[in-house]
Design an enzyme around this catalytic site. Structure first.
Site, mmCIF file in Angstrom:
data_model
loop_
_atom_site.group_PDB
_atom_site.id
_atom_site.type_symbol
_atom_site.label_atom_id
_atom_site.label_comp_id
_atom_site.label_asym_id
_atom_site.label_seq_id
_atom_site.Cartn_x
_atom_site.Cartn_y
_atom_site.Cartn_z
ATOM 1 N N ASN A 120 -0.450 10.572 5.955
ATOM 2 C CA ASN A 120 -1.869 10.347 6.694
ATOM 3 C C ASN A 120 -2.786 11.143 6.648
ATOM 4 O OD1 ASN A 120 -1.328 7.055 7.839
ATOM 5 N ND2 ASN A 120 0.468 8.203 8.217
ATOM 6 N N THR A 133 0.925 -1.235 -0.114
ATOM 7 C CA THR A 133 -0.013 -0.036 -0.006
ATOM 8 C C THR A 133 0.836 1.163 0.043
ATOM 9 O OG1 THR A 133 -0.218 -0.245 2.404
ATOM 10 C CG2 THR A 133 -1.947 -0.939 0.849
ATOM 11 N N THR A 142 -1.067 -1.100 8.850
ATOM 12 C CA THR A 142 -1.505 -2.295 8.485
ATOM 13 C C THR A 142 -0.323 -3.120 7.985
ATOM 14 O OG1 THR A 142 -3.694 -1.309 8.105
ATOM 15 C CG2 THR A 142 -3.023 -3.169 6.654
#
Length: 406
Positions: free
Chosen positions: A401, A152, A189
């Protein structure tokens, strides 16, 4: 044990592939791992109460399914907080893979990573599975394609393979993982997929993984957020032909040592690839009274945002390290602590028995400017130690983020 080129496809009988399914923009976003023969499976999963649908599916299958033969992974959407529909999509993924591979639905594990709260585009994923099956291969390049497809915000693929000898037979452990943000595992994650052609009982495979996770993945922190999707899966198909490991003998110890090498490597690669990171931050607590005490202290230091920010700024604010030790929950005597900074630029002792020493700030700053930095805290209470890994906290972490959902 020796390190060899490769990843998940290195052990006998394992194939993999990665494709672009249209979930993400212009990047490969689906991967598959397949074993030519049934495998026993072990797994460790997030302890976050909020668990992704794939985590729930895999926990059930690892526990109850007689064997596993494939893993399907998508990136871009996490399939978390998606209710009954999301669970149904996990089954749809497993059914589609099973039909195309000619194996039972219950022999398929699934994993997802990406944005929380959105339903996965199941039609694209089904098509992706149908496209993956014909191109499954056992080459190094096939493993690379899969390793790239699970990323990702990662900046690089992460894969490794090692070779050991068990009962006179060559045995290989290979794997791939992803992780960059929302990294503060507690299970274990981040996603990690490990394959091996070793013959070993399901009970000992699970025990080896569960034990090792505590000192590898559980000892890393990028940002203090324990993901809803954290998953480590370990598949063993027995094709190496070694005598099956059914007790904790010499072969089991060799296997566990090699597994630790792989998991430690992946833990460090995830930590150094933290979102926006410029350096790997390693913390060693030595001469602790117990292993648990050392683990609490090292994890607390590596998780401290103030300390991580100081590492980024090459700031000699060692007080933040002692502060993090103080709220770790572990008992120690601050007035006995010695503290060192170490890197390829050298090693320097900053405090002795809790008191700052006279040292060259220029030398210390040179040490802190390197891409891998180690803090060593000697608490002088016993002979136990522990190591934790993280990264510096940079402006880019906030930038990445702040815009992740958009």
């Amino acid at each position: 044990m020796k390190e060899i080129e490769g990843g998940v496809t290195s052990p006998k009988g394992f194939k993999a592939a990665g494709v672009f399914a249209g979930i993400r923009k212009k990047k490969k976003d689906m991967a598959m791992i397949f074993s030519e023969v049934p495998c026993i499976a072990a797994g460790t999963f997030t302890t976050n109460i909020v668990k992704a649908a794939p985590v729930k599916w895999d926990m059930e299958m690892v526990k109850k399914s007689p064997f596993v033969q494939a893993v399907v992974v998508n990136s871009g959407v996490a399939n978390t907080c998606t209710g009954a529909t999301g669970m149904g999509y996990c089954r749809d993924m497993a059914v589609t893979a099973g039909l195309n591979l000619g194996i039972p639905t219950e022999a398929v594990l699934v994993a997802s990573t990406g944005l929380i709260g959105k339903q996965i585009p199941i039609d694209k994923i089904k098509t992706g599975i149908e496209n993956l099956v014909p191109i499954l291969g056992s080459s190094k390049e096939d493993g690379i394609m899969a390793a790239e497809a699970i990323l990702t915000t990662d900046t690089r693929k992460k894969e490794l393979a090692v070779e050991i000898e068990l009962s006179g037979k060559k045995v290989i452990i290979g794997g791939m993982c992803k992780g960059s943000g929302m990294i503060h595992p507690n299970m274990c994650t981040m996603l990690s997929f490990i394959t091996t052609d070793a013959a070993i009982s399901k009970e000992l495979l699970q025990e080896a993984l569960s034990t090792d996770v505590k000192e590898t993945y559980n000892m890393i922190s990028v940002d203090g957020d324990t993901s809803t999707n954290d998953t480590v899966l370990l598949l063993a198909n027995g094709l190496a032909g070694n005598h099956e490991i059914t007790e904790k003998n010499e072969d089991y110890e060799k296997f566990a040592e090699a597994l630790n090498f792989v998991n430690t490597y992946f833990a460090k690669r995830i930590a150094e690839d933290g979102e926006g990171a410029t350096s790997l931050f390693e913390v060693k607590v030595i001469n602790a009274l117990t292993k648990e005490q050392a683990m609490k202290l090292s994890k607390s230091i590596v998780s401290s945002n103030l300390t991580k920010a100081a590492i980024f700024g090459h700031d000699l604010n060692w007080g933040r390290i002692l502060c993090a030790m103080g709220y770790s929950g572990a008992e120690f005597e601050p007035d006995d602590v010695d503290l060192y900074f170490e890197s390829s630029g050298g090693k320097i002792k900053l405090i002795e028995n809790g008191i700052e020493l006279i040292y060259s700030k220029e030398a210390a700053e040179e040490i802190l400017s390197k891409p891998e930095i180690t803090v060593i805290a000697d608490i002088k209470m016993g002979n136990q130690s522990s190591t934790a890994w993280g990264c510096d906290l940079t402006y880019d972490y906030v930038r990445i983020n702040a815009a992740y959902g958009s």
